[in-house]
Design a protein around this motif. Structure first.
Motif, PDB file in Angstrom:
ATOM      1  N   ILE A 652       0.834  -1.201   0.000  1.00 49.27           N
ATOM      2  CA  ILE A 652       0.000   0.000   0.000  1.00 49.27           C
ATOM      3  C   ILE A 652       0.869   1.252   0.000  1.00 49.27           C
ATOM      4  O   ILE A 652       0.543   2.247  -0.674  1.00 49.27           O
ATOM      5  N   ASN A 653       1.965   1.235   0.740  1.00 50.92           N
ATOM      6  CA  ASN A 653       2.874   2.389   0.756  1.00 50.92           C
ATOM      7  C   ASN A 653       3.396   2.699  -0.648  1.00 50.92           C
ATOM      8  O   ASN A 653       3.484   3.863  -1.052  1.00 50.92           O
ATOM      9  N   CYS A 654       3.717   1.654  -1.405  1.00 48.25           N
ATOM     10  CA  CYS A 654       4.193   1.855  -2.777  1.00 48.25           C
ATOM     11  C   CYS A 654       3.072   2.360  -3.679  1.00 48.25           C
ATOM     12  O   CYS A 654       3.309   3.207  -4.556  1.00 48.25           O
ATOM     13  N   LYS A 655       1.861   1.842  -3.483  1.00 45.62           N
ATOM     14  CA  LYS A 655       0.732   2.274  -4.310  1.00 45.62           C
ATOM     15  C   LYS A 655       0.352   3.726  -4.062  1.00 45.62           C
ATOM     16  O   LYS A 655      -0.284   4.351  -4.909  1.00 45.62           O
ATOM     17  N   LEU A 656       0.749   4.264  -2.911  1.00 42.44           N
ATOM     18  CA  LEU A 656       0.474   5.660  -2.584  1.00 42.44           C
ATOM     19  C   LEU A 656       1.606   6.591  -3.005  1.00 42.44           C
ATOM     20  O   LEU A 656       1.536   7.792  -2.726  1.00 42.44           O
ATOM     21  N   GLY A 657       2.622   6.057  -3.650  1.00 43.35           N
ATOM     22  CA  GLY A 657       3.724   6.899  -4.116  1.00 43.35           C
ATOM     23  C   GLY A 657       4.970   6.832  -3.273  1.00 43.35           C
ATOM     24  O   GLY A 657       5.948   7.541  -3.573  1.00 43.35           O
ATOM     25  N   GLY A 658       4.982   6.029  -2.211  1.00 44.35           N
ATOM     26  CA  GLY A 658       6.181   5.892  -1.387  1.00 44.35           C
ATOM     27  C   GLY A 658       7.153   4.888  -1.975  1.00 44.35           C
ATOM     28  O   GLY A 658       6.919   4.277  -3.024  1.00 44.35           O
ATOM     29  N   SER A 659       8.282   4.719  -1.296  1.00 46.64           N
ATOM     30  CA  SER A 659       9.302   3.751  -1.719  1.00 46.64           C
ATOM     31  C   SER A 659       9.884   3.077  -0.495  1.00 46.64           C
ATOM     32  O   SER A 659       9.847   3.628   0.617  1.00 46.64           O
TER      33      SER A 659
END
Length: 900
Positions: A652-659
């Motif tokens: 979910i963190n990646c899907k929100l633009g995080g890395s």
């Protein structure tokens, strides 16, 4: 990989001035033979005093000494008396030593007879790098090799094919009039013609005939009759050309020859490979049979001709297509029967045991039955029941069953175009092959199958030796090889490889950890904050009544994990669904999702493709929001629930633009593009294009487009948008573009270079950029296997980072093999990289290290993967759009990894 230069100051500037002065004096000295009246005019004649630089010291003195040493080496080459130097330069090693020998052969053109001639020096180089015919080719091959890394002792599944000197091959074309479809009939007529000629022959069953001696000068025709029938056939044999054993054009001959050897060794051809049907493994509890076999291919590699031999397994069901149709008819109503039959059969591979041939099912002919008739070659009409009775002595029981259709493209004699031919199959006689999706989801079944199909490196090498022994112990196989001047080596090929350095993973708060010898950082990821966390302040969880407890526990776990991840996760809004119907999900998504929601989580009681597809289409196209679909059964394992929810939270963190993490990259201003294509039904394909947006490769731009035929100008549109997004995020356009293309076979390389590469070049021309491009092809489905030799003669899988860029690489391509992933079971499958175009002039060491680094950046797995991360992202994107979304995703999600 590129370092900037700073203008020298102080002593460095003085040293530079002295170097420039000496260089000028050297140029004047070389031109001393020019007449005085044409020599250069000094500055003193015009009254301008020439500046005198102070004597350099410190680093300047070191620079001056280094320059003098290089000047002495140059003077030796041009015949000037060398100046005595202080100290000797270290002797070159590896590729540098080969390059020095090459340049010596180019410069020393008139060496005395006491020294080695240029020809002998080239021969000395070619002994080290393989048989190369020209000096330029020798230099080019050396350039394609890297030097960094730890040396490893390896072996491969290639066997050296020794060729007797002085042998030859004569190629003929065989034309049949009228055309014969059955290979057995073509073999019969060719055998009759060649019966009186006491020599060996190789006939491929089509139109190519090979002989070790010349048979006719031009062409000759024969009027023949088939044994079973009165049909008259005219066979014309036409002389094409003479070849030398070892030529690249003889590969077809060698492959046909080894197919015959497989037949001599009692292997049965099924599809394109050969299997031992007498020693099959039976799995009665699942009604499956596993046939062991080999993939046999003769290839032309850097170390000349090699036989590539890889073990394969074919899974055959004891269930027929007719039985599957009966099960579908009983389990579904009359309205859905045909629809379910189409879903089950279209694209399925079946085998007919009466001739051991495989067919892909393209359609079901509901109005055609075994009682239907078809025309024969002599113009008669015969039913399928009669045909199978006369031809194969088989009785068809159900005369009312529908037939299965297979379309086959064949080349017509005298025409360059192919025509489609329809082959009708009787379900009673067709057995299912391979595994269905339902079987792959059955853990017990897959475990039982893996017991026979997962072969360790030691078992695979033992199979190679068994094959070599069988060939060497077979008199007929040895006779076939010796008649063509060939012989097999006694062992599989051994060589040396290199292991690249272990990478360092960078987490949040600049915490660094080594990836370790197995390239796995799963434990470190759970104990360290992520690189770029995203706070989740507004999110929704949809669930049904039966999963109420799972939804509450999931929300609590997510909030507890926020501290270890380094972000804040608020309490979600829980939305209970009244039922599990697809329309209910559609209604609740439309009513309960607003623009402020960051992510929507769906906890489903079971996994259904139709429901999953609807959810993804709603959240990716109509209401663009990050979405996560979770099977309730996954959350019902108390001992694993924390690790499972942690992985979900990271997704979910990646899907929100995080890395999550990154690596150190010693360059700036590079754009890496990954491309892959998903091929769907009815020739509809989806192309995925992914490129980085920043210099540390933590943010990615994604684009997908449906294509029915060629890719057209899609690359130009996607690449243009990617360049604009890169500038928006990084502040400038990239200085170099590296394109990594997945899913291209050897036969498509020319098309890829001529059609796809030009699209990127046209975009750069339109932008008026001088940006260089490096185009790399990635091939995963290859037969090459690499083994790591350890003590006591045992072999195991090579460690991650193993590179092989010689001996088994192509003579004509810039390529290498890389093992990036760690495999604990079975045999690791290396990845083949082909540098199709490189105007960036990237060194082999750098491109190999770059590809290995990129294999660390796939955020769905805390370890290295098989291909670079941009290619895997493009693969996931294309598959998600092609299988489930089935429409253009929203542009609002283009800069996020929404498809993980």
């Amino acid at each position: 990989m590129e370092e900037g230069r700073v203008a020298p100051r102080g002593r460095g500037a003085a040293a530079l001035a002295a170097l420039l002065k000496q260089k000028k004096e050297q140029q004047v000295g070389i031109q001393s033979q020019v007449p005085p009246q044409t020599s250069s005019i000094s500055t003193e004649e015009h009254g301008v005093p020439e500046p005198v630089a102070p004597a350099p010291r410190g680093r300047g003195a070191s620079l001056l000494a280094s320059y003098q040493k290089k000047k002495e080496e140059m003077q030796q080459h041009v015949g000037v008396q060398p100046v005595t130097s202080q100290g000797e330069a270290p002797k070159p090693k590896g590729r540098a030593a080969m390059l020095e020998k090459y340049y010596q052969t180019k410069l020393v053109g008139s060496a005395p007879e006491s020294t080695s001639s240029p020809k002998s020096k080239i021969e000395e180089i070619t002994k080290k790098i393989g048989e190369i015919t020209t000096e330029d080719e020798a230099l080019e091959t050396m350039y394609y090799r890297g030097t960094t890394g730890k040396e490893l002792q390896l072996s491969v599944n290639y066997i050296q094919l020794n060729i007797q000197k002085g042998g030859g091959v004569f190629q003929y074309e065989v034309v049949f009039s009228p055309e014969l479809d059955a290979k057995s009939q073509r073999y019969e007529l060719v055998n009759k013609i060649m019966g009186d000629l006491k020599t060996v022959k190789v006939f491929d069953g089509g139109s190519c005939l090979y002989l070790p001696q010349k048979f006719i000068d031009t062409q000759k025709s024969y009027d023949m009759n088939l044994t079973n029938g009165d049909q008259a056939v005219t066979v014309t044999i036409i002389f094409k050309k003479q070849k030398r054993l070892g030529d690249k054009d003889c590969l077809h001959l060698y492959n046909v020859l080894f197919k015959r050897i497989m037949f001599v060794l009692l292997y049965t051809r099924i599809g394109t490979n050969y299997y031992n049907t007498e020693h099959k493994h039976i799995i009665p509890q699942h009604k499956l049979e596993v046939y062991p076999g080999f993939v046999v291919t003769v290839v032309d590699r850097e170390s000349d001709l090699l036989l590539c031999l890889d073990t394969q397994h074919k899974i055959i069901h004891n269930q027929t297509a007719y039985q599957l149709l009966a099960e579908l008819k009983c389990s579904s109503d009359a309205r859905n029967f045909k629809e379910n039959a189409y879903k089950s059969f279209l694209g399925m591979c079946v085998i007919t045991r009466y001739n051991h041939k495989t067919y892909i099912i393209h359609d079901i002919l509901w109005d055609v039955t075994p009682k239907s008739t078809f025309p024969t070659h002599d113009g008669r009409a015969i039913s399928y029941v009669e045909y199978y009775k006369n031809q194969y002595k088989l009785d068809i029981l159900d005369h009312h069953q529908p037939l299965l259709l297979h379309r086959k493209s064949v080349t017509v004699a005298g025409s360059l175009e192919k025509e489609d031919r329809m082959i009708c199959l009787v379900p009673e006689l067709c057995y299912l092959t391979n595994l269905t999706d339902a079987m792959r989801n059955d853990f017990k079944l897959m475990k039982d199958v893996a017991f026979f199909t997962r072969i360790t490196p030691q078992q695979r090498r033992l199979a190679l030796r068994t094959y070599i022994d069988n060939v060497r112990n077979s008199e007929r196989a040895q006779e076939l090889l010796s008649q063509w001047g060939l012989s097999l080596a006694a062992e599989n090929l051994g060589l040396t490889g290199r292991q690249l350095e272990t990478e360092t993973i960078i987490y949040g708060n600049q915490i660094t950890k080594s990836a370790g010898p197995s390239a796995d950082w799963n434990r470190d990821l759970g104990n360290n904050p992520v690189l770029m966390p995203v706070d989740i302040r507004n999110w929704v969880v949809f669930y049904t009544h039966q999963d109420t407890q799972c939804a509450r526990e999931y929300a609590n776990h997510m909030q507890r994990l926020s501290r270890s991840m380094g972000c804040h996760i608020a309490e979600p809004r829980l939305e209970k669904l009244p039922n599990d119907q697809t329309q209910t999900y559609i209604t609740f998504v439309k009513d309960r999702l607003d623009k402020d929601v960051q992510v929507a989580v769906f906890i489903c009681p079971s996994m259904r493709t139709d429901r999953y597809s609807v959810i993804k289409k709603l959240c990716c196209a109509q209401f663009p929001v990050a979405s996560q679909v979770i099977n309730a059964r996954t959350l019902s394992k108390p001992d694993k629930v924390r690790s499972i929810i942690l992985k979900i939270a990271l997704q979910i963190n990646c899907k929100l633009g995080g890395s999550l993490w990154t690596l150190r990259f010693p360059f700036k201003g590079w754009m890496i593009c990954g491309i892959d294509v998903y091929h769907g039904a009815q020739n509809k394909s989806v192309c995925g294009f992914v490129s980085n947006l920043n210099e540390n490769f933590t943010k990615w731009f994604s684009a997908a487009l449906f294509q029915s035929k060629e890719l057209g100008d899609f690359y130009q549109m996607a690449f243009t948008k990617a360049l604009e997004e890169y500038k928006a995020h990084s502040g400038s356009y990239p200085g170099k573009v590296i394109i990594i293309r997945d899913g291209v076979g050897d036969g498509q390389l020319d098309h890829c270079k001529e059609h796809e590469l030009k699209q990127f070049q046209n975009v750069l021309k339109a932008f008026q950029f001088e940006t260089n491009i490096c185009f790399v092809i990635v091939q995963k489905r290859i037969s090459t296997r690499i083994f790591h030799s350890v003590r006591n003669g045992q072999v195991e899988n090579p460690p991650p980072g193993t590179v092989v860029d010689h001996t088994i690489t192509s003579k004509y391509l810039y390529d290498f093999f890389l093992i990036s992933q760690n495999v604990r079971q079975a045999t690791v499958n290396p990845t083949h990289y082909i540098v199709l175009h490189d105007s960036c002039n990237i060194k082999p060491d750098h491109i190999q290290r770059l590809c290995y680094k990129l294999c660390h950046l796939y955020y769905n797995w805390p370890g290295t993967i098989k291909v670079p991360a941009p290619c895997q992202y493009a693969h996931k994107l294309a598959a998600m759009v092609g299988q489930f979304v089935k429409c253009q995703p929203s542009p609002e999600l283009a800069t996020k990894l929404w498809y993980l």
